[in-house]
Write a protein that holds these residues in place. Structure first.
Motif, PDB file in Angstrom:
ATOM      1  N   UNK A 169       0.847  -1.190   0.000  1.00  0.00           N
ATOM      2  CA  UNK A 169       0.000   0.000   0.000  1.00  0.00           C
ATOM      3  C   UNK A 169       0.880   1.236   0.000  1.00  0.00           C
ATOM      4  N   UNK A 170       0.506   2.218  -0.783  1.00  0.00           N
ATOM      5  CA  UNK A 170       1.291   3.438  -0.925  1.00  0.00           C
ATOM      6  C   UNK A 170       0.378   4.650  -0.803  1.00  0.00           C
ATOM      7  N   UNK A 171       0.990   5.771  -0.440  1.00  0.00           N
ATOM      8  CA  UNK A 171       0.250   7.023  -0.285  1.00  0.00           C
ATOM      9  C   UNK A 171       0.943   8.119  -1.072  1.00  0.00           C
ATOM     10  N   UNK A 172       0.151   8.835  -1.864  1.00  0.00           N
ATOM     11  CA  UNK A 172       0.614  10.057  -2.523  1.00  0.00           C
ATOM     12  C   UNK A 172      -0.311  11.178  -2.081  1.00  0.00           C
ATOM     13  N   UNK A 173       0.273  12.223  -1.482  1.00  0.00           N
ATOM     14  CA  UNK A 173      -0.581  13.287  -0.940  1.00  0.00           C
ATOM     15  C   UNK A 173       0.215  14.571  -0.759  1.00  0.00           C
ATOM     16  N   UNK A 174      -0.502  15.677  -0.880  1.00  0.00           N
ATOM     17  CA  UNK A 174       0.038  16.990  -0.527  1.00  0.00           C
ATOM     18  C   UNK A 174      -0.998  17.685   0.345  1.00  0.00           C
ATOM     19  N   UNK A 175      -0.501  18.411   1.306  1.00  0.00           N
ATOM     20  CA  UNK A 175      -1.401  19.075   2.249  1.00  0.00           C
ATOM     21  C   UNK A 175      -2.369  19.989   1.513  1.00  0.00           C
ATOM     22  N   UNK A 176      -3.670  19.836   1.832  1.00  0.00           N
ATOM     23  CA  UNK A 176      -4.767  20.611   1.238  1.00  0.00           C
ATOM     24  C   UNK A 176      -4.968  20.324  -0.250  1.00  0.00           C
ATOM     25  N   UNK A 177      -4.379  19.241  -0.757  1.00  0.00           N
ATOM     26  CA  UNK A 177      -4.539  18.892  -2.164  1.00  0.00           C
ATOM     27  C   UNK A 177      -4.967  17.428  -2.345  1.00  0.00           C
ATOM     28  N   UNK A 178      -5.566  16.862  -1.327  1.00  0.00           N
ATOM     29  CA  UNK A 178      -6.102  15.521  -1.451  1.00  0.00           C
ATOM     30  C   UNK A 178      -5.080  14.425  -1.200  1.00  0.00           C
ATOM     31  N   UNK A 179      -5.551  13.187  -1.292  1.00  0.00           N
ATOM     32  CA  UNK A 179      -4.705  12.022  -1.024  1.00  0.00           C
ATOM     33  C   UNK A 179      -5.086  10.884  -1.961  1.00  0.00           C
ATOM     34  N   UNK A 180      -4.100  10.075  -2.294  1.00  0.00           N
ATOM     35  CA  UNK A 180      -4.303   8.900  -3.142  1.00  0.00           C
ATOM     36  C   UNK A 180      -3.703   7.688  -2.437  1.00  0.00           C
ATOM     37  N   UNK A 181      -4.575   6.839  -1.887  1.00  0.00           N
ATOM     38  CA  UNK A 181      -4.134   5.580  -1.290  1.00  0.00           C
ATOM     39  C   UNK A 181      -4.284   4.488  -2.357  1.00  0.00           C
ATOM     40  N   UNK A 182      -3.185   3.868  -2.755  1.00  0.00           N
ATOM     41  CA  UNK A 182      -3.231   2.787  -3.743  1.00  0.00           C
ATOM     42  C   UNK A 182      -2.690   1.515  -3.112  1.00  0.00           C
ATOM     43  N   UNK A 183      -3.348   0.403  -3.372  1.00  0.00           N
ATOM     44  CA  UNK A 183      -2.902  -0.866  -2.802  1.00  0.00           C
ATOM     45  C   UNK A 183      -3.016  -1.967  -3.851  1.00  0.00           C
ATOM     46  N   UNK A 184      -2.214  -3.012  -3.659  1.00  0.00           N
ATOM     47  CA  UNK A 184      -2.206  -4.133  -4.593  1.00  0.00           C
ATOM     48  C   UNK A 184      -2.552  -5.426  -3.863  1.00  0.00           C
ATOM     49  N   UNK A 185      -3.184  -6.322  -4.589  1.00  0.00           N
ATOM     50  CA  UNK A 185      -3.499  -7.670  -4.109  1.00  0.00           C
ATOM     51  C   UNK A 185      -2.943  -8.642  -5.138  1.00  0.00           C
ATOM     52  N   UNK A 186      -2.087  -9.577  -4.695  1.00  0.00           N
ATOM     53  CA  UNK A 186      -1.503 -10.527  -5.640  1.00  0.00           C
ATOM     54  C   UNK A 186      -2.560 -11.481  -6.161  1.00  0.00           C
ATOM     55  N   UNK A 187      -2.537 -11.729  -7.456  1.00  0.00           N
ATOM     56  CA  UNK A 187      -3.535 -12.604  -8.068  1.00  0.00           C
ATOM     57  C   UNK A 187      -3.360 -14.033  -7.587  1.00  0.00           C
TER      58      UNK A 187
END
Length: 352
Positions: A334-352
């Motif tokens: 799981x990873x996070x990309x975010x900037x203060x007051x500009x939202x957040x993007x939580x992305x995660x992977x599940x192995x097939x």
């Protein structure tokens, strides 16, 4: 008989002997001896030819075998050096093609390494058994403590509610505030205990896997997660059907969506977008919001236990830690990309 010899005999032999019966028998015997010699010579030539073919074939097979043995020895060299490295021994086996490989020395070293590997395997088994016993004791302890703590907390909360009801008209405003504060802290403690118990036991009592249609799952979550009127949640229809424990994948989405709602509910128009990508090995999902974002200094610690950005009595601070643990159960990240007051993007992977 050889033609030149026959010619010389006829030329030099007196006429009266050429017709002699005994001489004719002698010539016949010489002729037969030549025939036997030619036949034997032919047999020897055939035998020599067969032996040459057999020798050539045998030599070719020996060459193949020699090459195979070289490859085996080279493989053994790599194996021995790898084992030496892993077992922290100093001895190397390197022939480099310049000297004969010491097979006896290799056999003794293999025997020694096999003994060490056996000892390590036994030790590993004992450690795993000890770890399993410790984990079981820890889980039993966590459940026992959780049960022993939750009962008095709920009793105290009930008593506070009764006191407030019985003294509705006599309580001062300050007393009411104190009772509400105490009740809120009890609720916070109850949520914290639930979070700790859930985190400690996740992955132990796994339910049966099933085919989960993520499109349907998101609709189910949307039906029970409290979504404010100013916040919209969007997602496409191309999500996959994955074979997984439903309640675990549901927890991941529910926690991330709830966090996104908390981050956007103060906005005039909050937007939560759920995305999906796919590659050969992983399902990749993302939960993106346009909310308050997360400061860079908190982006690593946010996945740790009891870490939260706001003093919210309803939050235990274990949600993202739980999400990370579930994702790891499926060999994902799981990873996070975010900037203060500009939202957040939580992305995660599940192995097939």
């Amino acid at each position: 008989m050889h033609s030149l010899l026959k010619r010389q005999l006829k030329k030099n032999l007196p006429a009266h002997l050429s017709e002699n019966q005994e001489m004719q028998e002698f010539f016949a015997a010489v002729e037969r001896s030549y025939e036997n010699y030619d036949e034997k010579l032919s047999m020897i030539q055939r035998a020599t030819a067969i032996s040459s073919e057999e020798l050539f074939e045998a030599n070719r097979e020996l060459t193949k075998e020699a090459e195979r043995q070289k490859k085996i020895l080279a493989s053994l060299e790599l194996t021995m050096n790898s084992l030496n490295s892993n077992l922290n021994t100093d001895e190397d086996f390197k022939s480099n093609g310049k000297k004969a490989f010491d097979v006896e020395k290799l056999a003794k070293h293999i025997s020694h390494l096999a003994k060490e590997v056996t000892e390590i395997s036994i030790e590993k088994k004992l450690l795993l058994e000890d770890l399993e016993a410790r984990n079981e004791s820890l889980n039993n302890y966590v459940q026992m403590v959780s049960h022993d703590l939750k009962s008095p907390i709920r009793n105290v909360n009930a008593l506070l509610s009764w006191i407030q009801d019985d003294n509705e008209n006599s309580l001062t405003e300050e007393s009411r505030e104190n009772i509400d504060l105490a009740s809120g802290n009890l609720v916070k403690m109850d949520n914290l205990i639930n979070g700790i118990l859930e985190h400690a036991t996740i992955g132990i009592n796994m339910e049966s896997k099933m085919n989960v249609d993520v499109n349907i799952l998101l609709k189910e979550i949307e039906s029970y997660v409290p979504l404010p009127e100013n916040v919209t949640m969007t997602y496409g229809s191309g999500f996959p059907v994955i074979h997984i424990e439903k309640h675990l994948i549901e927890q991941i989405f529910a926690y991330l969506i709830t966090n996104a709602i908390t981050a956007t509910k103060h906005l005039k128009k909050g937007i939560i977008t759920i995305g999906f990508e796919e590659d050969n090995q992983f399902w990749k999902f993302s939960v993106i919001d346009n909310g308050k974002g997360i400061p860079t200094k908190h982006q690593i610690s946010i996945f740790e236990m009891f870490k939260k950005l706001e003093n919210n009595s309803g939050a235990a601070g274990v949600g993202l830690a739980l999400v990370k643990k579930i994702v790891k159960l499926y060999n994902g990240s799981i990873e996070l990309e975010s900037k203060e007051n500009k939202g957040a993007n939580f992305s995660f992977t599940i192995k097939k």
